[in-house]
Structures are given as structure tokens and as C-alpha cells.
Design a protein around this motif. Sequence first.
Motif, PDB file in Angstrom:
ATOM      1  N   UNK A 142       0.831  -1.203   0.000  1.00  0.00           N
ATOM      2  CA  UNK A 142       0.000   0.000   0.000  1.00  0.00           C
ATOM      3  C   UNK A 142       0.867   1.255   0.000  1.00  0.00           C
ATOM      4  N   UNK A 143       1.952   1.232   0.783  1.00  0.00           N
ATOM      5  CA  UNK A 143       2.860   2.380   0.829  1.00  0.00           C
ATOM      6  C   UNK A 143       3.531   2.602  -0.528  1.00  0.00           C
ATOM      7  N   UNK A 144       3.909   1.492  -1.200  1.00  0.00           N
ATOM      8  CA  UNK A 144       4.546   1.597  -2.513  1.00  0.00           C
ATOM      9  C   UNK A 144       3.587   2.204  -3.537  1.00  0.00           C
ATOM     10  N   UNK A 145       2.329   1.808  -3.498  1.00  0.00           N
ATOM     11  CA  UNK A 145       1.347   2.349  -4.433  1.00  0.00           C
ATOM     12  C   UNK A 145       1.034   3.809  -4.117  1.00  0.00           C
ATOM     13  N   UNK A 146       1.071   4.183  -2.859  1.00  0.00           N
ATOM     14  CA  UNK A 146       0.873   5.591  -2.496  1.00  0.00           C
ATOM     15  C   UNK A 146       1.993   6.439  -3.089  1.00  0.00           C
ATOM     16  N   UNK A 147       3.210   5.878  -3.086  1.00  0.00           N
ATOM     17  CA  UNK A 147       4.345   6.580  -3.670  1.00  0.00           C
ATOM     18  C   UNK A 147       4.157   6.739  -5.169  1.00  0.00           C
ATOM     19  N   UNK A 148       3.651   5.690  -5.816  1.00  0.00           N
ATOM     20  CA  UNK A 148       3.377   5.759  -7.255  1.00  0.00           C
ATOM     21  C   UNK A 148       2.364   6.869  -7.545  1.00  0.00           C
ATOM     22  N   UNK A 149       1.328   6.946  -6.746  1.00  0.00           N
ATOM     23  CA  UNK A 149       0.307   7.976  -6.944  1.00  0.00           C
ATOM     24  C   UNK A 149       0.899   9.368  -6.747  1.00  0.00           C
ATOM     25  N   UNK A 150       1.737   9.513  -5.723  1.00  0.00           N
ATOM     26  CA  UNK A 150       2.330  10.819  -5.440  1.00  0.00           C
ATOM     27  C   UNK A 150       3.241  11.281  -6.575  1.00  0.00           C
ATOM     28  N   UNK A 151       4.028  10.351  -7.115  1.00  0.00           N
ATOM     29  CA  UNK A 151       4.980  10.710  -8.170  1.00  0.00           C
ATOM     30  C   UNK A 151       4.280  10.924  -9.506  1.00  0.00           C
ATOM     31  N   UNK A 152       3.316  10.070  -9.824  1.00  0.00           N
ATOM     32  CA  UNK A 152       2.652  10.123 -11.137  1.00  0.00           C
ATOM     33  C   UNK A 152       1.498  11.113 -11.191  1.00  0.00           C
ATOM     34  N   UNK A 153       0.957  11.484 -10.015  1.00  0.00           N
ATOM     35  CA  UNK A 153      -0.207  12.351  -9.996  1.00  0.00           C
ATOM     36  C   UNK A 153      -1.480  11.631 -10.405  1.00  0.00           C
ATOM     37  N   UNK A 154      -1.495  10.303 -10.251  1.00  0.00           N
ATOM     38  CA  UNK A 154      -2.659   9.511 -10.637  1.00  0.00           C
ATOM     39  C   UNK A 154      -3.884   9.887  -9.803  1.00  0.00           C
ATOM     40  N   UNK A 155      -5.051   9.879 -10.433  1.00  0.00           N
ATOM     41  CA  UNK A 155      -6.282  10.127  -9.714  1.00  0.00           C
ATOM     42  C   UNK A 155      -6.660   8.883  -8.924  1.00  0.00           C
ATOM     43  N   UNK A 156      -7.683   9.001  -8.100  1.00  0.00           N
ATOM     44  CA  UNK A 156      -8.119   7.861  -7.290  1.00  0.00           C
ATOM     45  C   UNK A 156      -8.540   6.690  -8.172  1.00  0.00           C
ATOM     46  N   UNK A 157      -9.270   6.986  -9.243  1.00  0.00           N
ATOM     47  CA  UNK A 157      -9.718   5.913 -10.138  1.00  0.00           C
ATOM     48  C   UNK A 157      -8.544   5.292 -10.882  1.00  0.00           C
ATOM     49  N   UNK A 158      -7.546   6.097 -11.241  1.00  0.00           N
ATOM     50  CA  UNK A 158      -6.356   5.568 -11.915  1.00  0.00           C
ATOM     51  C   UNK A 158      -5.538   4.713 -10.952  1.00  0.00           C
ATOM     52  N   UNK A 159      -5.490   5.135  -9.695  1.00  0.00           N
ATOM     53  CA  UNK A 159      -4.761   4.357  -8.695  1.00  0.00           C
ATOM     54  C   UNK A 159      -5.398   2.985  -8.510  1.00  0.00           C
ATOM     55  N   UNK A 160      -6.709   2.925  -8.564  1.00  0.00           N
ATOM     56  CA  UNK A 160      -7.411   1.648  -8.441  1.00  0.00           C
ATOM     57  C   UNK A 160      -6.963   0.703  -9.568  1.00  0.00           C
TER      58      UNK A 160
END
Length: 436
Positions: A142-160
Motif C-alpha cells: 500500500x505504501x509503494x502504491x501511495x508513492x506511485x500515486x504521489x509521483x505520477x499524480x494519478x487520480x483515485x480511479x487511476x490508482x485503483x
Amino acid sequence: MAETIRIEIPVKVVDETSEGITQTINGLQKLNKALRQTSSKTTQYEKSSQKTQKTLASWAKQKYEVLLSVKDKVSPILKTIGSGLKSFGSKTFSVTMKAVDLITAPVRGILNILKNPLFQAGAVLGVSFGIKDTIDTYKNFEAAMSKVQAVSGATSSELVKLTAKAEEMGSTTKFTAAQSAEAFNYMAMAGWKSEQMLNGIEGILNLAAASGEDLGTTSNIVTDAMTAFRMQANEATHFADVLARASSNSNTNVSEMGEVFKYVGAMAGTLGYSIEDVGIMIGLIANTGIHASQAGTELNSIFTRLATNTNGATDAIKELGIDFFDSSGKARKLTDVMKELRVATADYTDKQKANIANTIAGTRAQAGLLAILNASEDDYNKLTEAIYNADGAAQAMADTMLDNLEGSIIKLQSALDGVKISFGKRLSPYVRGIAK
């Protein structure tokens, strides 16, 4: 107020285990009391207490039945459980991860001592499954994916979508979901967007599996090199196939090719050269023992001198009837130029060939050009054909690499990691509530 959950234990208990069983029940009763006291504070804690009581009661009953079946081996373990729960139950509901360890440690001890063939198989295969391990696995993912979202700027739906893809890769490939998340992170740092990452991940995973390289390193190599070559993310699978085929048909590897790209990638991209043609040159040079950064430096020197006519390099090949640029000023295909240069110098003496190589490439890079000019026709054609028919190579190589006992165990471990993440996701709300 939640009801106290009672566990009925058979009267007849082996003398050796009776003390441990008594301590276990006493510990559970005190834990139950502590939970009831805390549950009166909030409705949330009351619900949590009820679930915890039921879970622990069920756990105790199951372990009791297991203990009876191996009564001659578990007396020390029972005492450990009783002492641990007694100590835990005497405290208020100040729960930390140490408390989780207190409960799970005796369970792990029991599993280690049991001679059940299933547990033996688990030890041989290197797999384990416990509460703390499950929580840690999910926590890290979960922490790794949060980092991906922070770096990429992915939206919530994209993160899913990204999370689902990472979990899919974790359960179907040799790599874990967390490792897939690491690959996503390198893509994000290269400026790739969510859709590009979703399209490119499988090719990168296949290349890493085929080459035996670290996944994060492979992802970094591919994303950086593709940017230099001005390739699109949906070409990642093809790019990976070319690298896999080039490395398997010449004296180099993916890591060394990554070093080459650091030096030659920008110039190759500027001249519009394809990864196939540059891959052929890298392979031919590597076959003479010139690798990594040295190969990259020499290739970059050759391309730069020809593109800028440094010391008359372009004029030298022009005298041989070879044009480096076409009539529109665009660099001609690299393999066409090199094939024509190989033909033009085929009958040269060693001295003549060394002189033309020095003129074109310069003193420091002439060895690289000579490696290309001196390669036999068979070697040149074999490598060219292999690279230009590379599609599917990374997947095929990855499958072959894993078609053995070690590969089966690796895939099992990766699949189990996916199971842990699934359970961890369910446990997460409760653990976060406790932590808060």
C-alpha cells in the motif's frame, strides 16, 4: 455489553498439557475482561471487541484441538501461550504490534513443531503465512502504491487500476505486487502516465524475468532508454523483446546495454536510429569484449563525428560513395550506412582499415568501429535476423527461465504474496483503527 464467549474443553486432558491449557483459558478470560472494559468507551470499540473475542475464542478452540492431537510435543508451547496471554490479558486495551506478535508467536511455534506433512512442505518451499507477515506485506504494498500515486499524480480511479494491475502481476508472474509497484514508480519518475504504465508493465516484467535482472533496475533502463529513443510507452513490449534477443545472441546483457544507452541514447534518438539497429551495433561491439560504458562512449563518438563531420569523418565515407544524410538532411538508416561501409572496406588491408576507422571514429573509438567492420558476414546476418524478429522473445525466454522447480517455487511464493495482500486489505481497517 458484549457477552463473554465460553470455550468448552473436554474434561479428560493429558496431565502433561493440563497446566498449559489452564493458563491459556485464564489468559483469554483476562483478555476478554480487558476488551469488555474498553468496549464501554465507544461503540466502535464495542464492535471491535466483539469481533476480537470471537476470533480469539475460535482460535483458542482450534489450537486446543490441534494440541490434543500432538499432546506429547506441545507442553512447552502451551506454557508459552498461557504465559503470553496471561501477561497480555492483565493490561488494558493498549494494543501495539507487540501484542499482535505476542498472540502470533506461539502459533508460529506450534506450526514449527508439528510434523504435519503440509507444514513440512511449506518449510521446504520457503512459504509462510502469519498475521504479522500478512499485515506487513499489505502495508508495504500500500505504501509503494501511495508513492506511485504521489509521483505520477494519478487520480483515485487511476490508482485503483494501477493497484489492480500490480496485484495481477504479483499473482501471475515471478514478481510480487510490491516489486511491480516499484517498477511503476520508475515509470512515473520517467514521466509516464497511468495508461502508459498499464500498457508497459508486462514487457518490463518479461524482460526482467528473462534477463535475471532486478525489476526496478530493468524498469529504469527501459523507461530511460525509450525516452532517449523517442519511443512510446505502448512500444515497451517490443523494446523489451529487442533487448532480450540482443543480449541472448551476443556477448552482453541487459544491464550492460543499459549502460550503453546512457552514453549513446540521446544521440541515437536525435539521429532517428531504431533500437533494432543500435542493438545490432552494441552486440557486434560486445562480441569483441567492449562492454557497457566503454561501448556507449565509442558508439556515441562514431555517431557524433559522422553527424558533425568532425576531422572529416563524413567526408571520408563520402569518398567511399556513402552518404550519411539523405537529400533532405535526415540521417540515413544506421544499418544501411554500416553495411555499405563494410562492403567498401571488405578488401582493405589491415593498415587501410585501421586508418579509415581512425579517421571516422577517432583514436579512442576506432576499436568499436573495427569490431563492426571486421565481424563476419554470418555473425552480422545472424544477429540482424535475430533482432529484427524479436517479437515475443522476452516472454518466451521468461517462460523458459521459470520452467523448472525453482521457477515453480518462485511463482508459488509470488502467488502467496498476493493472498497475503488480499487478507491484509481486509485486516487493514481494523489495524488502522487500533493504531489510531
